[in-house]
Enzyme design. Structure first.
Site, PDB file in Angstrom:
ATOM      1  N   ASN A   1       0.802  -1.234   0.000  1.00 27.05           N
ATOM      2  CA  ASN A   1       0.000   0.000   0.000  1.00 27.05           C
ATOM      3  C   ASN A   1       0.832   1.280   0.000  1.00 27.05           C
ATOM      4  OD1 ASN A   1       0.763  -0.348   2.676  1.00 27.05           O
ATOM      5  ND2 ASN A   1      -1.171   0.427   3.493  1.00 27.05           N
TER       6      ASN A   1
ATOM      7  N   GLU B   1       9.208   2.997  13.357  1.00 26.33           N
ATOM      8  CA  GLU B   1       9.749   3.250  12.041  1.00 26.33           C
ATOM      9  C   GLU B   1       9.950   4.765  11.942  1.00 26.33           C
ATOM     10  OE1 GLU B   1      10.086   0.392   9.497  1.00 26.33           O
ATOM     11  OE2 GLU B   1       8.148   0.764   8.613  1.00 26.33           O
TER      12      GLU B   1
ATOM     13  N   CYS C   1      -2.770   1.663   6.682  1.00 21.69           N
ATOM     14  CA  CYS C   1      -2.744   1.103   8.041  1.00 21.69           C
ATOM     15  C   CYS C   1      -3.332   2.110   9.027  1.00 21.69           C
ATOM     16  CB  CYS C   1      -1.326   0.733   8.428  1.00 21.69           C
ATOM     17  SG  CYS C   1      -0.156   2.067   8.158  1.00 21.69           S
TER      18      CYS C   1
HETATM   19  P1  NAD Z   1       0.681  -8.977   4.373  1.00 22.83           P
HETATM   20  O1  NAD Z   1       0.931  -9.237   5.809  1.00 22.83           O
HETATM   21  O2  NAD Z   1      -0.189  -9.914   3.636  1.00 22.83           O
HETATM   22  O3  NAD Z   1       2.066  -8.976   3.563  1.00 22.83           O
HETATM   23  C1  NAD Z   1       3.116  -8.096   3.924  1.00 22.83           C
HETATM   24  C2  NAD Z   1       4.420  -8.644   3.370  1.00 22.83           C
HETATM   25  O4  NAD Z   1       4.740  -9.860   4.040  1.00 22.83           O
HETATM   26  C3  NAD Z   1       4.377  -8.989   1.875  1.00 22.83           C
HETATM   27  O5  NAD Z   1       5.609  -8.657   1.286  1.00 22.83           O
HETATM   28  C4  NAD Z   1       4.197 -10.502   1.896  1.00 22.83           C
HETATM   29  O6  NAD Z   1       4.677 -11.152   0.727  1.00 22.83           O
HETATM   30  C5  NAD Z   1       5.033 -10.877   3.106  1.00 22.83           C
HETATM   31  N1  NAD Z   1       4.702 -12.171   3.725  1.00 22.83           N
HETATM   32  C6  NAD Z   1       3.529 -12.844   3.705  1.00 22.83           C
HETATM   33  N2  NAD Z   1       3.643 -13.999   4.395  1.00 22.83           N
HETATM   34  C7  NAD Z   1       4.915 -14.057   4.862  1.00 22.83           C
HETATM   35  C8  NAD Z   1       5.634 -14.977   5.666  1.00 22.83           C
HETATM   36  N3  NAD Z   1       5.071 -16.095   6.114  1.00 22.83           N
HETATM   37  N4  NAD Z   1       6.921 -14.709   5.976  1.00 22.83           N
HETATM   38  C9  NAD Z   1       7.502 -13.578   5.550  1.00 22.83           C
HETATM   39  N5  NAD Z   1       6.869 -12.667   4.781  1.00 22.83           N
HETATM   40  C10 NAD Z   1       5.589 -12.885   4.445  1.00 22.83           C
HETATM   41  O7  NAD Z   1       0.150  -7.480   4.259  1.00 22.83           O
HETATM   42  P2  NAD Z   1      -0.323  -6.657   2.969  1.00 22.83           P
HETATM   43  O8  NAD Z   1      -1.653  -7.174   2.532  1.00 22.83           O
HETATM   44  O9  NAD Z   1       0.771  -6.579   1.956  1.00 22.83           O
HETATM   45  O10 NAD Z   1      -0.486  -5.193   3.584  1.00 22.83           O
HETATM   46  C11 NAD Z   1      -1.613  -4.795   4.297  1.00 22.83           C
HETATM   47  C12 NAD Z   1      -1.349  -4.831   5.781  1.00 22.83           C
HETATM   48  O11 NAD Z   1      -0.203  -4.065   6.087  1.00 22.83           O
HETATM   49  C13 NAD Z   1      -2.477  -4.225   6.587  1.00 22.83           C
HETATM   50  O12 NAD Z   1      -2.713  -5.009   7.714  1.00 22.83           O
HETATM   51  C14 NAD Z   1      -1.910  -2.866   6.982  1.00 22.83           C
HETATM   52  O13 NAD Z   1      -2.497  -2.319   8.140  1.00 22.83           O
HETATM   53  C15 NAD Z   1      -0.476  -3.187   7.166  1.00 22.83           C
HETATM   54  N6  NAD Z   1       0.360  -1.979   7.091  1.00 22.83           N
HETATM   55  C16 NAD Z   1       0.942  -1.525   8.229  1.00 22.83           C
HETATM   56  C17 NAD Z   1       1.714  -0.362   8.195  1.00 22.83           C
HETATM   57  C18 NAD Z   1       2.387   0.162   9.439  1.00 22.83           C
HETATM   58  O14 NAD Z   1       3.351   0.892   9.318  1.00 22.83           O
HETATM   59  N7  NAD Z   1       1.922  -0.175  10.624  1.00 22.83           N
HETATM   60  C19 NAD Z   1       1.880   0.313   6.995  1.00 22.83           C
HETATM   61  C20 NAD Z   1       1.264  -0.182   5.853  1.00 22.83           C
HETATM   62  C21 NAD Z   1       0.505  -1.347   5.911  1.00 22.83           C
END
Ligand code: NAD
Length: 496
Positions: free
Chosen positions: A154, A466, A286
């Site tokens: 995102n 961060e 997020c």
């Molecule tokens: P996601 O958790 O599905 O994936 C995030 C990343 O993790 C991707 O690169 C994915 O390929 C990787 N991943 C997935 N499974 C993994 C595993 N088992 N081991 C290691 N890596 C793995 O999240 P998303 O759908 O890409 O993003 C949306 C989420 O991110 C929402 O929950 C949002 O709130 C959160 N987010 C948080 C922040 C913050 O700073 N707090 C910022 C942006 C998004």
């Protein structure tokens, strides 16, 4: 529309195909006929090669003076400035956010590069007194080694920059595994770093999914740091794996962020903020303002105004200048949102706007969802507790400040929160009592600046931050140095 291309990983300063020869297609969520290309579906072998390259490069990068490292970050920032418009366009095409927001995403990367480049001449430690004569005491920051960075789709350039820039300035080398839904922005990021003159192996990009590329990066014994941004479910797995090997690990995860609107709130300002916070990036931030907790004295006027403005939002391709709300990221996300709409209805919340896929005109070719508003939501409903990550906003009535604070704090998340009021005492009480890592007063829950810490409490984070200077603690270790210039053995006070 250009023909699909095939892209490669960036390992040891070279662009290389993935070992297994597998690729994932990158599709424009606003128009499934627009295909951006094929990107590596990497696996453990590619991760291994990247970590080997990063470990090798670490030997000299850790000894490169930080002001010299900084020159490269400054150069990368200037490259991004020059290409901002192109990179923003690529971003809109690959993940759908409107062009203005995509430009903002690239801008965050520019800001972060310049901010962290400044640290090249600071990275301050402490020089302090000693309890003994002829003795000097100080602290320095030291790098840890290879940093494994895992990012969501995102903020596909901003978040890689929030992690890469501090990792590099501290003297670590990097393997970045971006989200499979937005690899092109990570690739553009890698190009900027390459052109800025980063030595081979200092930054490596390995694309692919979480299971085959992300997990091996976390598990590998030579990743000293794991920095993850994504969902709390995946974060829990990543954290567990990293903890077993005592790695530095920061987890930035989901949110269910609330705006609290008190009776004396400036109504137009609160409405404008709630619309922007709730539907900006189609609610896929997020920090999205997915809950509006509104005091009963202003509830009806606020809800009417909110529905009126939400109804008038223009959906479409983010590349079109009139578009205010773009698509959601993919078909699975669209289904998830539909499921939550059904859940909200079954729970007894009143669906006052939207609730369906949006398939008018050219939008039929993409993954669009109508701006959706539930009213009369009660705090324990699942739509008020769980992260939906789409253009769905829940409006909850409350009695006033105390009741509203309790509701705002009554979820498992704690990323961002906000209050609209003209009462100074109420605002200051709220900033103290809101259980969130980020609090806004008279502004929505979105809109971070890179020189301030970013992160959340409870299930939104694991105690790290961060950006800001706080992020340096993720990417460095403190070393304490005692210099005894007395010429004799001086036992510490505890030993005498
Ligand atoms: P996601 O958790 O599905 O994936 C995030 C990343 O993790 C991707 O690169 C994915 O390929 C990787 N991943 C997935 N499974 C993994 C595993 N088992 N081991 C290691 N890596 C793995 O999240 P998303 O759908 O890409 O993003 C949306 C989420 O991110 C929402 O929950 C949002 O709130 C959160 N987010 C948080 C922040 C913050 O700073 N707090 C910022 C942006 C998004």
């Amino acid at each position: 529309m250009t023909a699909p291309r095939t892209f490669h990983n960036f390992i040891a300063g070279r662009w290389e195909p993935p070992a297994a020869g597998q690729y994932l297609e990158n599709i424009n969520p606003a128009n499934q006929e627009d295909r951006l290309g094929y990107f590596p579906a990497s696996g453990p072998e590619d991760i291994q090669r990247a970590i080997t390259a990063a470990a090798e490069a670490y030997r000299s990068w850790r000894l490169t003076p930080p002001p010299r490292r900084a020159e490269i970050l400054f150069a990368a920032g200037n490259i991004l400035k020059a290409r901002k418009a192109d990179f923003a366009r690529d971003m809109t095409r690959e993940m759908g956010k409107v062009l203005l927001e995509a430009g903002g995403d690239v801008q965050e990367a520019i800001d972060m590069l310049f901010f962290m480049a400044g640290e090249g001449r600071r990275l301050y430690g402490q020089t302090t007194t000693s309890e003994l004569p002829d003795k000097l005491c100080m602290t320095t920051r030291v790098p840890l080694g290879v940093a494994g960075l895992i990012t969501p789709w995102n903020f596909p350039m901003a978040i890689p920059s929030w992690k890469t820039a501090p990792a590099l300035i501290c003297g670590n080398t990097v393997v970045l595994k971006p989200a499979e839904d937005a690899p092109l922005s990570a690739l553009n990021w890698a190009h900027a770093l390459e052109e800025a003159g980063l030595p081979a192996g200092v930054f490596n990009l390995v694309m692919g999914d979480g299971e085959h590329a992300g997990a091996p990066l976390v598990r590998h014994p030579h990743t000293a740091i794991v920095s993850f941004t994504g969902s709390s479910e995946v974060g829990r797995e990543v954290g567990r794996e990293a903890a077993a090997q005592f790695k530095h690990c920061n987890l930035e995860m989901g949110g269910k962020n609330a705006i609290l609107v008190l009776d004396d709130a400036p109504l137009e300002l609160a409405l404008e903020g709630a619309i922007w916070g709730g539907f900006g990036t189609s609610g896929q931030r997020c920090t999205a303002s997915s809950r509006l907790i509104v005091a009963k004295g202003i509830y009806k006027r606020f809800l009417d105004g909110f529905l009126d403005q939400a109804r008038r939002l223009r959906l479409g391709d983010g590349l079109d200048s009139g578009t205010q709300v773009g698509p959601v990221i993919n078909a699975a996300q669209l289904e998830k949102i539909e499921t939550y709409v059904r859940i909200g209805q079954q729970e007894g919340a009143r669906l006052r706007l939207g609730g369906h896929r949006y398939i008018q005109g050219a939008c039929a070719r993409g993954w669009f969802f109508e701006p959706t508003v539930f009213a009369e939501v009660s705090p324990r409903m699942r739509i008020a507790q769980e992260e939906i990550f789409g253009p769905v906003v829940s409006v909850l009535p409350c009695e006033g400040l105390e009741d509203g604070l309790e509701m705002a704090n009554g979820t498992g998340y704690g990323l961002s929160a906000s209050i609209y009021t003209q009462n100074l005492n109420a605002a200051l009480r709220a900033q103290r009592e809101l259980a969130a890592g980020i609090v806004y007063i008279n502004a929505p829950t979105i809109g971070a600046e890179v020189h301030l810490p970013f992160g959340g409490v409870k299930h939104s984070g694991n105690g790290h931050r961060e950006s800001g200077l706080a992020t340096l603690d993720v990417y460095s270790e403190w070393k304490t140095v005692y210099v005894d210039f007395s010429g004799r053995l001086q036992r510490a006070q505890i030993d005498t």
